[in-house]
Design a protein around this motif. Structure first.
Motif, mmCIF file in Angstrom:
data_model
loop_
_atom_site.group_PDB
_atom_site.id
_atom_site.type_symbol
_atom_site.label_atom_id
_atom_site.label_comp_id
_atom_site.label_asym_id
_atom_site.label_seq_id
_atom_site.Cartn_x
_atom_site.Cartn_y
_atom_site.Cartn_z
ATOM 1 N N ILE A 173 136.344 -0.086 22.273
ATOM 2 C CA ILE A 173 136.891 0.541 23.465
ATOM 3 C C ILE A 173 136.190 -0.069 24.668
ATOM 4 N N GLU A 174 136.896 -0.062 25.770
ATOM 5 C CA GLU A 174 136.289 -0.570 27.001
ATOM 6 C C GLU A 174 135.746 0.625 27.777
ATOM 7 N N LEU A 175 134.480 0.567 28.124
ATOM 8 C CA LEU A 175 133.859 1.699 28.820
ATOM 9 C C LEU A 175 134.484 1.901 30.189
ATOM 10 N N GLY A 176 134.689 0.810 30.904
ATOM 11 C CA GLY A 176 135.321 0.911 32.217
ATOM 12 C C GLY A 176 134.373 1.493 33.241
ATOM 13 N N LEU A 177 134.752 1.427 34.501
ATOM 14 C CA LEU A 177 133.908 1.944 35.566
ATOM 15 C C LEU A 177 133.683 3.432 35.346
#
Ligand SMILES: [Zn+2]
Ligand SMILES: [Zn+2]
Length: 436
Positions: A173-177
């Protein structure tokens, strides 16, 4: 094995709001300054961008694509039927073309001039099946943000809920801002997946491109090595996630969906009436005053998650009701399985970083993000000391302090998590508060 700094999610000029001057040459200029070795191509399914990359990227004997001295992973972002965004990584152009052809039947805009991030009319599970059956790698983008993300308010709470039987095909998964490893590791369903910290950049500006990145320990910079690292196979691994402190992200705290003011709580000695009626409104914040801000906040959060909290500023100023929405931190609080993060053994450390340009700006107290003075200072420090990532992460502090005492002090404080932040939210980045 070798170390590669990699940012695996960006966009092209074929996505809305992307700088027209973004191209391979301007991208690699920034990559060199930052110390970025591998970059996602962005928007690889868009026909014009695909053609441009096919014409310009070369492939080495390991199967790694490159342009001049920067490596590329073929990459796109897709919006599925549930309005969940996913990042997809492809091995080669053949795989891109096969998947493009398969997805065409489910999309109105995949071949459009502006179809950089296409909408595909498939469920998350169906999309994961189509993509991974061809050997590409897929995972949810900016997983916790309040819009278009898997874990957004009133949407999914686990990977299994979203992807059903296809959940085992999700390897990252992409943590993202606004999220980091400490926040995301409070969800049990994420214990086996890798975390990626990518920039989702819409321009080649060094404040944007490579703002977040992953450090891979792999044999070479090809898709196959990245794939193994994400799956923790054969000793390949991600050894570091680097990104903004979650509070600096754009969606950390609760906000009004209309006026975008952020919601904060402050302690007062005496509460004169219920805290709901005791607040102040500023340009950017609504601040509630309570004698017990911790429990008041929980009470408030409960109402927000049931879509029951109206924004008092919009009520006063527009005489209209608009809902308050959860930020990333509150959403994670809501759906977390653990009170404290439980890091699995394979989880690499997460390091806070702020773009060097923003550090220089704060130190010089310059507001404009396009200031010539700041840009000149940025270029000078890089020329003298090394890449931005070396300066932010690896370089001994005394070496930086010799060049500029204040910048060295700030970077040291950032590395040691000793900086105070004004939390971001509602689409506005947070700020570092320096008292040096
Ligand atoms: Zn997105
Ligand atoms: Zn409002």
């Amino acid at each position: 094995m070798d170390i590669y700094n990699s940012d695996l999610h960006i966009h092209s000029p074929h996505s809305i709001g992307v700088s027209k001057s973004l191209n391979l040459d301007t991208m690699i200029d920034t990559c060199i300054k930052k110390g970025l070795n591998i970059l996602g191509t962005g928007d690889i399914l868009q026909p014009a961008w695909l053609k441009y990359l096919e014409n310009n990227l070369e492939k080495n004997q390991d199967g790694a694509y490159y342009y001049k001295n920067i490596y590329f992973i073929l990459q796109t972002e897709i919006e599925d039927k549930e309005s969940v965004h996913e990042v997809i990584l492809f091995e080669d152009f053949d795989m891109v073309r096969i998947i493009q052809k398969k997805l065409k039947a489910y999309s109105k805009n995949i071949l459009d001039e502006w179809g950089g991030r296409p909408r595909i009319n498939l469920s998350p599970a169906e999309l994961a099946d189509v993509v991974s059956d061809e050997g590409a790698l897929i995972g949810p983008a900016h997983a916790f943000t309040p819009f278009k993300a898997i874990f957004r308010q009133n949407k999914f709470e686990t990977l299994e809920e979203c992807y059903a039987d296809a959940a085992k095909k999700i390897k990252f998964i992409e943590l993202g801002l606004s999220a980091n490893t400490d926040l995301a590791d409070r969800l049990e369903s994420l214990k086996d997946v890798a975390f990626l910290s990518n920039s989702d950049a819409h321009s080649q500006d060094p404040r944007s491109l490579g703002r977040e990145f992953n450090r891979f320990d792999v044999d070479n910079p090809s898709f196959n090595e990245i794939l193994q690292a994400i799956q923790k196979k054969n000793g390949r691994k991600i050894i570091l996630n680097v990104g903004l402190h979650p509070k600096l992200g754009k969606y950390y705290v609760m906000f009004c969906n209309k006026c975008r003011r952020r919601i904060l709580f402050k302690k007062v000695k005496k509460q004169v009436n219920t805290f709901f009626n005791q607040y102040s409104i500023t340009d950017n914040f609504i601040i509630y005053y309570s004698s017990d801000p911790i429990s008041s906040r929980l009470d408030y959060l409960e109402r927000v998650s049931k879509n029951k909290m109206n924004c008092p500023a919009c009520k006063e100023q527009l005489n209209k009701n608009f809902k308050v929405k959860l930020g990333v931190s509150e959403r994670i609080e809501k759906i977390s399985t653990y009170k404290e993060p439980q890091h699995p053994d394979h989880r690499p450390p997460y390091v806070n970083a702020v773009p060097l340009i923003d550090i220089i700006r704060s130190v010089k107290d310059i507001k404009s993000s396009t200031s010539k003075t700041v840009l000149n200072d940025y270029n000078r420090i890089i020329q003298e000391l090394g890449t931005e990532y070396e300066i932010l992460i690896d370089m001994p502090i005394n070496k930086i302090e010799k060049f500029d005492q204040t910048i060295g002090t700030v970077i040291n404080a950032l590395r040691n998590n000793e900086i105070k932040y004004t939390p971001g939210g509602g689409g506005t980045y947070g700020q570092i508060n320096l008292n040096i």
